[in-house]
Design an enzyme around this catalytic site. Structure first.
Site, PDB file in Angstrom:
ATOM      1  N   HIS A  17       0.877  -1.164   0.000  1.00  0.00           N
ATOM      2  CA  HIS A  17       0.000   0.000   0.000  1.00  0.00           C
ATOM      3  C   HIS A  17       0.922   1.223   0.000  1.00  0.00           C
ATOM      4  CE1 HIS A  17      -2.429  -2.959   2.307  1.00  0.00           C
ATOM      5  NE2 HIS A  17      -3.448  -2.412   1.705  1.00  0.00           N
TER       6      HIS A  17
ATOM      7  N   ASP B  79       2.415   1.880   3.316  1.00  0.00           N
ATOM      8  CA  ASP B  79       3.374   0.901   3.846  1.00  0.00           C
ATOM      9  C   ASP B  79       4.798   1.374   3.549  1.00  0.00           C
ATOM     10  OD1 ASP B  79       1.208  -0.773   4.375  1.00  0.00           O
ATOM     11  OD2 ASP B  79       1.431  -1.841   2.464  1.00  0.00           O
TER      12      ASP B  79
ATOM     13  N   GLU C 133      -9.706 -13.106  -1.913  1.00  0.00           N
ATOM     14  CA  GLU C 133      -8.891 -13.482  -0.760  1.00  0.00           C
ATOM     15  C   GLU C 133      -9.544 -14.670  -0.105  1.00  0.00           C
ATOM     16  OE1 GLU C 133      -7.283 -10.537   2.026  1.00  0.00           O
ATOM     17  OE2 GLU C 133      -7.737 -11.948   3.635  1.00  0.00           O
TER      18      GLU C 133
ATOM     19  N   HIS D  96     -11.571 -13.940   3.056  1.00  0.00           N
ATOM     20  CA  HIS D  96     -12.732 -13.067   2.863  1.00  0.00           C
ATOM     21  C   HIS D  96     -13.928 -13.873   2.370  1.00  0.00           C
ATOM     22  CE1 HIS D  96     -10.123  -9.158   2.426  1.00  0.00           C
ATOM     23  NE2 HIS D  96      -9.960  -9.773   3.580  1.00  0.00           N
TER      24      HIS D  96
ATOM     25  N   ASP E  95      -1.490 -12.816   1.699  1.00  0.00           N
ATOM     26  CA  ASP E  95      -2.006 -11.676   2.454  1.00  0.00           C
ATOM     27  C   ASP E  95      -2.422 -12.220   3.817  1.00  0.00           C
ATOM     28  OD1 ASP E  95      -3.056  -9.411   3.449  1.00  0.00           O
ATOM     29  OD2 ASP E  95      -4.585  -9.128   1.922  1.00  0.00           O
TER      30      ASP E  95
ATOM     31  N   LYS F  39     -14.900  -8.283   0.149  1.00  0.00           N
ATOM     32  CA  LYS F  39     -14.917  -8.727   1.546  1.00  0.00           C
ATOM     33  C   LYS F  39     -16.309  -8.454   2.084  1.00  0.00           C
ATOM     34  CE  LYS F  39     -12.354  -8.402   5.879  1.00  0.00           C
ATOM     35  NZ  LYS F  39     -11.405  -7.658   6.708  1.00  0.00           N
TER      36      LYS F  39
ATOM     37  N   ASP G 142     -11.839 -11.530  10.668  1.00  0.00           N
ATOM     38  CA  ASP G 142     -10.834 -11.768   9.635  1.00  0.00           C
ATOM     39  C   ASP G 142      -9.522 -12.223  10.280  1.00  0.00           C
ATOM     40  OD1 ASP G 142      -9.487 -11.706   7.223  1.00  0.00           O
ATOM     41  OD2 ASP G 142      -9.329  -9.528   7.142  1.00  0.00           O
TER      42      ASP G 142
ATOM     43  N   MET H 128       2.426  -6.047  -7.928  1.00  0.00           N
ATOM     44  CA  MET H 128       1.134  -5.438  -7.577  1.00  0.00           C
ATOM     45  C   MET H 128       1.344  -4.340  -6.551  1.00  0.00           C
ATOM     46  SD  MET H 128      -1.236  -5.486  -4.835  1.00  0.00           S
ATOM     47  CE  MET H 128      -1.520  -7.043  -3.967  1.00  0.00           C
TER      48      MET H 128
ATOM     49  N   GLU I  45     -10.947  -6.375  -4.777  1.00  0.00           N
ATOM     50  CA  GLU I  45     -10.904  -7.392  -3.720  1.00  0.00           C
ATOM     51  C   GLU I  45     -12.151  -7.306  -2.863  1.00  0.00           C
ATOM     52  OE1 GLU I  45      -7.229  -7.561  -1.561  1.00  0.00           O
ATOM     53  OE2 GLU I  45      -8.235  -8.274   0.246  1.00  0.00           O
TER      54      GLU I  45
ATOM     55  N   ASP J 226      -6.671 -13.935   8.768  1.00  0.00           N
ATOM     56  CA  ASP J 226      -5.415 -13.803   8.012  1.00  0.00           C
ATOM     57  C   ASP J 226      -4.331 -14.750   8.522  1.00  0.00           C
ATOM     58  OD1 ASP J 226      -6.293 -11.855   6.200  1.00  0.00           O
ATOM     59  OD2 ASP J 226      -5.777 -10.190   7.511  1.00  0.00           O
TER      60      ASP J 226
ATOM     61  N   ASP K 167      -5.189 -13.567  -3.279  1.00  0.00           N
ATOM     62  CA  ASP K 167      -4.640 -13.400  -1.938  1.00  0.00           C
ATOM     63  C   ASP K 167      -4.825 -14.689  -1.162  1.00  0.00           C
ATOM     64  OD1 ASP K 167      -3.805 -10.815  -2.268  1.00  0.00           O
ATOM     65  OD2 ASP K 167      -5.303  -9.908  -0.957  1.00  0.00           O
TER      66      ASP K 167
END
Lengths: 389, 389, 389, 389
Positions: free
Chosen positions: D56, D59, D219, D222, D289, D185, D257, D90, D183, D259, D247
């Site tokens: 991102h 980030d 994802e 998700h 992810d 969710k 979520d 990406m 994406e 992850d 993802d």
């Protein structure tokens, strides 16, 4: 296929007659398979390596059978048990199929239905005892409601307690060597079912007159229908000395009751459950309460039943290898599982209160920085499960 | 706006400091609101008609505060309580925010963390007792695991029992008039949390040394995160005389913990819960444990807090009208709720066994044909909820 | 009871024959009600104020009926339609009850089953057209799988597309004024069903040869079985001009398919859905696809059917009052719903890129401080729903 | 440890900077790990065998960084990419952390926030293109609502379409070789998120001005948060030629979520997903992810990252062996997967209609008796997954 995953009666695998005998009737579809003669089921299960068979009264003796026919059904069943060596470790009552139970058995609003449910149960308890069963399962699938005023839950729990107390009195009077295992389920076929989880059932038992007579029969999929970790619930039952029986099957998350064969659905959860049962010294039957999908013919039924046992044996081998691996032991120490076994305050309350190192001088930041090393440990478990170690 | 839904202290509404004071930090976003001074929170809540305020130790006294500053925080808090007349019916410990608790408090694998967690709790119990709290809530949000080997659940339950027994010993020795209320939650922030439902917590309590000191603090949303009927779980807690406290809020089904204002989420469930609390004679605080959405500024925060109380009062009025309506009473009789109140076997086991009408001569088909009349009853409830009757 | 909630045909309420005619057979229980003659269903529904009736082929003409008997079933049905004035706005095919469909209809692995399913559908399309239906619903309840290799999803979607393209070709050739509405469902009776949500169905339609012929038939409970906000899904269908039909009922969260009467289950969601349908200008039938609980006798069945319509009308009145209230309009402005209606970049891409106020000079912190005022708005909605405003 | 599961860049594994760099802040707890320098992340990931890294904007360049500092961040990042050989396949935008986005980015009610979100995105698109990214992911985590009136979904979809159309216009004008991957969710951090599933996103794309520029980035977790079969959703995306990115991670059912690292959570689903990606010819990155649990220190972070890749490689080997096994091929034939590949009506509509064998003379009962042989097939898959074949 490796022979080491071929079951034998020593593995203590048992099946309900209603599992392999399920005809595939579901909410949207008619039966896809013919009825299965209980005698054939027993023979087949024996050939596959099972140890025991279990039944609802109506599985063995169709609802409404006359007294004389009843005896002949029982006789045939006994004969095939004798012939195959299969035992009957558990029996249970069908208090859900007939429309008379549409509002429940022990907690139906109608008193006469409740009395009938109790008598139907007692009749089958007699048969269970005769056949040598040591566990009597009670699944109250219809004890519940779809709407808020339809059931006063506190009053219904009074009725539930009354029913179990009467049954406890009965087996005590009869001197049957039989204990009850309550099977929780959150919903389906009722919108909400009373005693929806292992926890609720364990709590309920403590309010009974003879709590020692009652334990739980967790079903993998039922606990997972509430999104709960079934291994955690079984562990709490074991911790309370209340794991009297267990129903193994598979479920793919929170949805309708799937009753997949054991291993299907959440495989990692199945691994941890087998690990727990095998390390905790659970000595009861490994009972499969599954439904071969209605897509299957009888070949598929027996493949599915065989798969339940095979998967258990594979997971058992893998869990044992995991526990035996020195690297795993090291990883468990790195994750401080050994420290969890230490009493928190062997020095008692006064010692704890007097210990400035416990609070005033405790270096919180240092403690916070320690990694728990759980990911490395979990990857080792994954490696063992997948057989790459 | 109708005045009849304006709360007063007699309604016994209480709020956690952490609720209106939530800054809106979530897993994907930073705080959207400034910190709120506890003094202002108390003043505002008093103006809105609340009765009590509750707190985690760290809500009142920021983690790491020196002893002298601590006293001044407490003093200011006492002053505003005195000024507003708000009481502190409950307090609790924060064993989850600081990274030292990342693997739990009472069941952390590290023994020193467990000792620290106990001492932190005991310190706040002293304060709770000083401030007149009668209930001490314990939410073990970090007691759990994300992976199977990271926690030996049976051993962890031993540590959990040890912790609660020590705390029970402490309040007994200190002669505090304080009881513990365990708050269950199925998951979040851990993958699975120990004592995941009201049932599991009730069962756990029975294994403690002084079970009479412990009850539960069900939270609406927590039970709903397991897809359970929260009213049923609260009813079972009441049935066991263990409803020591309650956390009211809203949740829209099985997902992350939403902590919506009371009434939002599942409104019909909220109606039945209020109906239960009001008819069962629950006398404790109606405590709101909610989070004003992070979209809101402080005006929104107070609107949200006011909405919690308003919705409770509306539902209370509607539930009372429902119970008072003669047509409802008739509908309850048509649904045979009065029969559920009758013992199933006032004639005892022998009477039941001897009664041929209960089984041999019972007309199953006739009984099966009776409609339960639940839909008409439920529509009456809907009409009352919606205020069209 | 207030007369203003009494339905008339102008309200466009329709019911499936299979709803009031459901006999109460569920995965754990036998039928609790006798079969209902379609003629009686139509008469009763007409008396209750319904506008239309819908059917699966097999609801009207039992599976396996001879050609001559078929005609007499149709004739009796036409007569009662004429007598009562009820219309048939929609029809559909039963591709799930008979065991031949155990692996699906249009996507069964067996080609002959797929052909049979298409022909069965086409036959009923002819009848639907004859009876004046404008919508043909397709629920592929058996199109799915319980295990990973049992269905190649991409290939199955090819077969699904082929089937719908053939049906589109057929109605085009026949010049029927009939469009298809695909009904999504995530699971049950299959472990996973293809086209599990409104979104998946909308996306699928875009790959068909005549996409204009196909829309969706969202069912409240189906979307909620995936934990989704059904109002959002319906809004997306409307946004895409694809809301061809709708199935109204109730569901209490993520669990088995409950098919409660409309209004039961998630009441607030029902309110927002009615608000959407009424404000978006949806002109199709308000179709109830519910199952009167199996606890009910026929009195309960009709009470349940009446409740569906009554609840819709109450919610419609409440939603209209909400939208008409000047305070609500003000609250909507405070929440900047009017700003959402403005194009983000009426100035085009170049204008946006050139606008330093949009980025370089945008005061992010100021913007971040603005409260959205959603809680006050939502409490107004709650007040209207509960009728206290 | 077997070397064959050691990743190389040819495996095309990529990681987000935000994954290994997650500090462990969750809704109930503060950060447990220090910030990680992106340069160190890239170096470590390269050492572990990764191929790419994604980010991102925030980030890489902390929110609010000055222009000159921005360049130095980018320069350092380029240098480490050059030094390690890692690529940037990406990039994406953070439109969720800062409070300005509390009501969304592209669909925020405030127009100026929407403009800011677009400009922030465009700025990072420029950087993504410079760094050679071919895919630009858009996760609209804040595009949604907690209450019904707070968002007019149809209007919000207009704004969403406007935003994506503007972005499409921008990359077209700039001649960037970059496509968008949306994406989906279902919820968290908003109560309900727009475009909640892969299906909803695929459908939305069809209404854009340049649909060819947009695909999806499913994802795993998700889709599983909606209880959906993620492999089915990915298959539908592939069927529509819209799988632009993926993802990979783990999730234990319907809850917050999680992850988890890939392989954790639903292992069987992971197996089928790898099987699909590898057999469908998906050539994009295998992007992880995930969030290393906050119990871990940095050793745990890297163990977790390594586990993601290792598990993928193990599953890839197992899936390949499954597909190559002649017994499996036979089982697939027994389950008639080959028949599913045949067109249902190669003879066209007229052929189908004329074929009496398809309907009038079709032996439904015979067809219904055929078993599908899915259980045997699924057990073969289980055997391969577990490595016992």
């Amino acid at each position: 296929m490796t022979e080491r995953f071929t079951p034998t009666p020593e593995d203590k695998f048992s099946f309900g007659l209603w599992t392999v005998g399920w005809q595939g009737r579901d909410p949207f579809g008619d039966a896809t398979r013919l009825p299965l003669d209980p005698v054939e089921s027993v023979q087949r299960l024996a050939m596959l390596g099972a140890y025991g068979v279990t039944f609802h009264d109506d599985d063995l003796i169709p609802f409404g059978t006359s007294e004389s026919e009843r005896e002949s059904h029982i006789k045939r069943f006994r004969q095939v048990l004798d012939a195959t060596g299969l035992v009957v470790p558990m029996a249970t009552t069908n208090l859900f199929t007939h429309p008379v139970f549409k509002d429940g058995g022990f907690t139906a609003n109608d008193r006469d239905v409740r009395r009938y449910a109790l008598r139907k149960t007692i009749r089958n308890i007699d048969l269970a005892a005769e056949l040598g069963a040591r566990t009597y399962v009670a699944w109250g699938g219809r004890e519940g409601a779809e709407s808020g005023a339809a059931k006063d839950v506190r009053v219904a729990l009074d009725r539930m307690k009354e029913a179990f107390d009467l049954l406890g009195e009965y087996v005590t009077e009869q001197e049957y060597d039989l204990r009850f295992a309550i099977e929780p389920k959150p919903n389906e076929p009722r919108g909400d079912i009373l005693l929806p989880t292992v926890g609720h059932a364990l709590a309920f038992i403590e309010r009974l007159e003879r709590p020692e007579l009652y334990g739980v029969n967790p079903e993998v999929g039922h606990e997972q229908m509430a999104g709960l970790n079934v291994t955690h619930s079984v562990a709490q039952a074991l911790w309370a000395d209340k794991l009297f029986h267990i129903d193994l099957n598979g479920q793919s998350g929170i949805k309708y009751d799937q009753d997949l064969r054991f291993g299907a659905g959440d495989l990692r959860s199945a691994f941890w459950l087998v690990d727990l049962l095998e390390t905790a010294g659970y000595e009861g039957p490994r009972h499969f309460d599954f439904k071969p999908p209605r897509t299957e013919d009888f070949d598929g039924v027996w493949a599915s039943a065989a798969g339940c046992m095979r998967n258990y044996l594979i997971l058992k081998e893998r869990a044992a290898a995991f526990r035996a691996n020195p690297r795993v032991r090291e990883a468990l120490r790195a994750a401080r599982l050994d420290r969890l076994m230490l009493p928190t305050a062997a020095d008692g309350l006064s010692g704890l209160l007097a210990d400035r190192g416990a609070f005033e001088e405790f270096d919180v930041e240092e403690a916070a920085e320690r990694g728990m090393a759980f990911e490395a440990l979990d990857q080792l478990a994954m490696d063992h499960l997948l057989g790459v170690r």
